[in-house]
Design an enzyme around this catalytic site. Structure first.
Site, PDB file in Angstrom:
ATOM      1  N   CYS A 218      77.702 -26.665  12.832  1.00 26.85           N
ATOM      2  CA  CYS A 218      77.463 -27.238  14.337  1.00 26.85           C
ATOM      3  C   CYS A 218      78.910 -28.361  14.420  1.00 26.85           C
ATOM      4  CB  CYS A 218      76.102 -27.950  14.584  1.00 26.85           C
ATOM      5  SG  CYS A 218      74.659 -26.986  14.010  1.00 26.85           S
TER       6      CYS A 218
ATOM      7  N   GLY B  23      71.679 -30.871   6.764  1.00 27.61           N
ATOM      8  CA  GLY B  23      71.366 -30.245   5.854  1.00 27.61           C
ATOM      9  C   GLY B  23      70.026 -29.095   6.365  1.00 27.61           C
ATOM     10  N   GLU B  24      70.302 -27.802   6.583  1.00 32.61           N
ATOM     11  CA  GLU B  24      69.587 -26.806   6.537  1.00 32.61           C
ATOM     12  C   GLU B  24      68.507 -26.135   6.289  1.00 32.61           C
ATOM     13  OE1 GLU B  24      68.953 -25.091   9.872  1.00 32.61           O
ATOM     14  OE2 GLU B  24      67.452 -24.020   8.549  1.00 32.61           O
TER      15      GLU B  24
ATOM     16  N   SER C  96      66.644 -25.762  17.373  1.00 33.33           N
ATOM     17  CA  SER C  96      67.815 -26.668  17.677  1.00 33.33           C
ATOM     18  C   SER C  96      68.416 -25.043  18.093  1.00 33.33           C
ATOM     19  CB  SER C  96      69.365 -26.851  16.337  1.00 33.33           C
ATOM     20  OG  SER C  96      68.021 -28.065  15.589  1.00 33.33           O
ATOM     21  N   LEU C  97      68.374 -24.875  19.948  1.00 33.16           N
ATOM     22  CA  LEU C  97      68.973 -24.775  19.968  1.00 33.16           C
ATOM     23  C   LEU C  97      70.732 -24.856  21.389  1.00 33.16           C
ATOM     24  CD1 LEU C  97      68.507 -21.264  21.690  1.00 33.16           C
ATOM     25  CD2 LEU C  97      67.065 -22.306  23.644  1.00 33.16           C
ATOM     26  N   HIS C  98      70.078 -26.384  21.432  1.00 37.26           N
ATOM     27  CA  HIS C  98      71.627 -26.836  22.261  1.00 37.26           C
ATOM     28  C   HIS C  98      72.422 -25.846  23.594  1.00 37.26           C
ATOM     29  CE1 HIS C  98      69.896 -29.522  19.251  1.00 37.26           C
ATOM     30  NE2 HIS C  98      71.045 -28.965  17.999  1.00 37.26           N
TER      31      HIS C  98
ATOM     32  N   SER D 196      62.841 -28.278  10.879  1.00 36.95           N
ATOM     33  CA  SER D 196      63.800 -27.807  12.188  1.00 36.95           C
ATOM     34  C   SER D 196      65.012 -26.718  11.144  1.00 36.95           C
ATOM     35  CB  SER D 196      64.554 -28.990  12.262  1.00 36.95           C
ATOM     36  OG  SER D 196      64.840 -28.767  13.916  1.00 36.95           O
TER      37      SER D 196
ATOM     38  N   CYS E 131      77.868 -32.807  14.680  1.00 39.98           N
ATOM     39  CA  CYS E 131      77.182 -32.641  14.269  1.00 39.98           C
ATOM     40  C   CYS E 131      77.832 -33.338  13.106  1.00 39.98           C
ATOM     41  CB  CYS E 131      76.411 -32.399  13.543  1.00 39.98           C
ATOM     42  SG  CYS E 131      75.285 -32.692  11.761  1.00 39.98           S
TER      43      CYS E 131
ATOM     44  N   ASN F 127      74.347 -37.817  20.304  1.00 30.65           N
ATOM     45  CA  ASN F 127      74.557 -38.989  19.776  1.00 30.65           C
ATOM     46  C   ASN F 127      76.364 -38.455  18.895  1.00 30.65           C
ATOM     47  OD1 ASN F 127      74.499 -40.995  18.442  1.00 30.65           O
ATOM     48  ND2 ASN F 127      72.308 -40.509  17.544  1.00 30.65           N
TER      49      ASN F 127
HETATM   50  N1  SAH Z   1      70.288 -27.846   9.589  1.00 31.44           N
HETATM   51  C1  SAH Z   1      68.532 -27.901  10.964  1.00 31.44           C
HETATM   52  C2  SAH Z   1      67.867 -30.169  10.818  1.00 31.44           C
HETATM   53  C3  SAH Z   1      69.054 -30.799  10.238  1.00 31.44           C
HETATM   54  S1  SAH Z   1      69.368 -31.426  11.948  1.00 31.44           S
HETATM   55  C4  SAH Z   1      68.426 -28.107  13.105  1.00 31.44           C
HETATM   56  O1  SAH Z   1      69.505 -27.612  12.907  1.00 31.44           O
HETATM   57  O2  SAH Z   1      67.600 -28.217  12.978  1.00 31.44           O
HETATM   58  C5  SAH Z   1      68.804 -32.375  13.114  1.00 31.44           C
HETATM   59  C6  SAH Z   1      68.691 -31.882  15.001  1.00 31.44           C
HETATM   60  O3  SAH Z   1      69.557 -32.833  15.182  1.00 31.44           O
HETATM   61  C7  SAH Z   1      69.357 -30.826  15.546  1.00 31.44           C
HETATM   62  O4  SAH Z   1      67.856 -30.772  16.554  1.00 31.44           O
HETATM   63  C8  SAH Z   1      70.930 -30.937  15.696  1.00 31.44           C
HETATM   64  O5  SAH Z   1      71.461 -30.292  15.893  1.00 31.44           O
HETATM   65  C9  SAH Z   1      70.819 -32.324  15.959  1.00 31.44           C
HETATM   66  N2  SAH Z   1      71.580 -33.452  15.838  1.00 31.44           N
HETATM   67  C10 SAH Z   1      72.484 -33.022  14.881  1.00 31.44           C
HETATM   68  N3  SAH Z   1      73.946 -34.102  15.110  1.00 31.44           N
HETATM   69  C11 SAH Z   1      73.936 -34.182  16.201  1.00 31.44           C
HETATM   70  C12 SAH Z   1      73.979 -35.283  16.913  1.00 31.44           C
HETATM   71  N4  SAH Z   1      75.632 -35.611  16.903  1.00 31.44           N
HETATM   72  N5  SAH Z   1      73.220 -35.844  18.323  1.00 31.44           N
HETATM   73  C13 SAH Z   1      72.417 -34.841  19.088  1.00 31.44           C
HETATM   74  N6  SAH Z   1      71.813 -33.937  18.048  1.00 31.44           N
HETATM   75  C14 SAH Z   1      72.238 -34.155  16.719  1.00 31.44           C
END
Ligand code: SAH
Length: 381
Positions: free
Chosen positions: A117, A177-178, A232-234, A209, A120, A308
């Site tokens: 992602c 991690g996923e 985590s859709l985004h 998640s 991240c 973030n």
């Molecule tokens: N892999 C899993 C769980 C870990 S990440 C997932 O994708 O859901 C946990 C959450 O934090 C996810 O929604 C991810 O997209 C979000 N995330 C990661 N980095 C971020 C950042 N810099 N700002 C905001 N959310 C973030």
């Protein structure tokens, strides 16, 4: 590395004890020491005979060390961020948060991540390795021990600021991690966490998640667990999602949401949609309208998270006014929305960032001396 005894289900411990000592009840004793009294070394297990400890050791079983190398404490809200060094030198990150609904630990399921992602920090250097069930449990247990040591009146007494002495009641698998990419270990972790002779954390208080690995969600339905699912859709469409999350090239949103609806229908646990707002990328009124359309009729809670910013990436966070406008637009379309309360704002930002900074400062994170403390003005352990 030993085969960690904390990763074994009770019936597996029974078989092992039957084989090694002929005394099945030793399994109950061991289970209690590890999962209820939260001991992480044989030396603390009073009623286990030395002979049994030796035979376990000889057969390759034990408890792998995990050392707490850093704690950052928020002065604002009692949030604490922890770094642990695993037996092989890998550094992992966990967070403790205090909510009205209880003390919550956010655990990492992998060292690093291979999902890629774009926003991240955890994924920048790819996946290092999966965490064992014991390594996920030990994050929760170490933090629960800190709380227990604080005692129930710690806050009133003004000691150990930030600890409220209550047990850990909620766990979210939302750290690095996923989880569905480490499926078997995560399921084992959840079942052990939920064991009535362990911490007995209710399945309803556990949230997994995922970035949307469809076969993983489908497998989860078969487990018949009552845990909460967060997606985590985004992004409101596949095209946008592909720009942010490589996994979108593998699974389309409609296929993912279908799996989530099936999950919901299997256990009636409400789905959370995580949506990190990124300035100028996914935060317009059109995005909100498209998202509303996508989620129409589903029982979901959208959790808006101003992204973030990560040093290595150039994404910027959506400003407060735009976050509100996005929220309003969703609400007008009858979608339940919360804006994630920013906890621990004073102690380090995004997912995986603390670990990266620590490793950069100390070298690889491997074979280093313990330098617990002395990290930032936020105050350390
Ligand atoms: N892999 C899993 C769980 C870990 S990440 C997932 O994708 O859901 C946990 C959450 O934090 C996810 O929604 C991810 O997209 C979000 N995330 C990661 N980095 C971020 C950042 N810099 N700002 C905001 N959310 C973030």
């Amino acid at each position: 590395m030993k085969t960690d005894l904390r990763s074994l289900y009770k019936d597996e411990l029974y078989s092992l004890m039957a084989e090694l000592s002929g005394e099945k009840y030793r399994a109950d004793q061991l289970f209690m020491w590890m999962h209820s009294k939260l001991k992480d070394g044989f030396s603390e297990m009073g009623n286990i005979p030395k002979k049994l400890k030796d035979s376990l050791d000889q057969a390759g079983y034990g408890i792998n060390p995990s050392e707490n190398v850093l704690v950052l404490r928020s002065k604002l809200d009692g949030t604490r961020k922890y770094l642990f060094r695993l037996w092989d030198g890998n550094i992992i990150e966990s967070v403790f948060m205090q909510y009205e609904h209880g003390n919550t630990v956010c655990v990492s399921s992998q060292a690093g991540c291979r999902m890629g992602c774009r926003f991240c920090a955890s994924t920048i250097d790819g996946l290092v390795r999966n965490l064992e069930p014991s390594e996920m449990l030990s994050q929760v247990y170490a933090i629960a021990r800190d709380e227990a040591a604080a005692g129930p009146d710690s806050e009133k007494a003004g000691k150990n600021a930030g600890l409220n002495g209550d047990p850990v009641s909620n766990v979210v698998i939302m750290g690095s991690g996923e989880p569905l990419d480490n499926y078997d270990n995560v399921i084992r972790f959840i079942r052990l966490l939920n064991d009535k002779d362990g911490l007995n954390i209710s399945q309803r208080n556990i949230t997994l998640s995922t970035c949307g690995i469809v076969p993983g969600i489908r497998r989860l339905i078969e487990e018949d667990l009552k845990i909460n699912l967060a997606l985590s859709l985004h992004a409101p469409n596949d095209e946008k999602r592909k720009q942010l999350m490589p996994i979108a090239n593998k699974y389309g949103i409609s296929e993912i949401l279908d799996a989530c609806v099936d999950y919901y229908n299997s256990n009636r646990r409400r789905l959370t949609i995580e949506y990190s707002l990124i300035k100028g990328v996914n935060d317009s009124d059109e995005d909100a309208a498209e998202l509303s359309h996508l989620l129409r009729g589903m029982n979901v809670l959208v959790n808006l998270i101003p992204v973030n910013p990560v040093r290595e990436r150039d994404y910027q966070s959506t400003g407060q006014a735009r976050v509100r406008a996005f929220q309003n637009k969703l609400e007008k379309n009858n979608i339940n929305v919360t804006i994630r309360r920013e906890l621990g704002r004073d102690i380090e930002g995004a997912c995986g960032q603390l670990r990266r900074r620590y490793e950069a400062r100390t070298g690889s994170g491997k074979d280093r001396n313990n330098d617990r403390g002395d990290e930032s003005s936020a105050g350390t352990d």
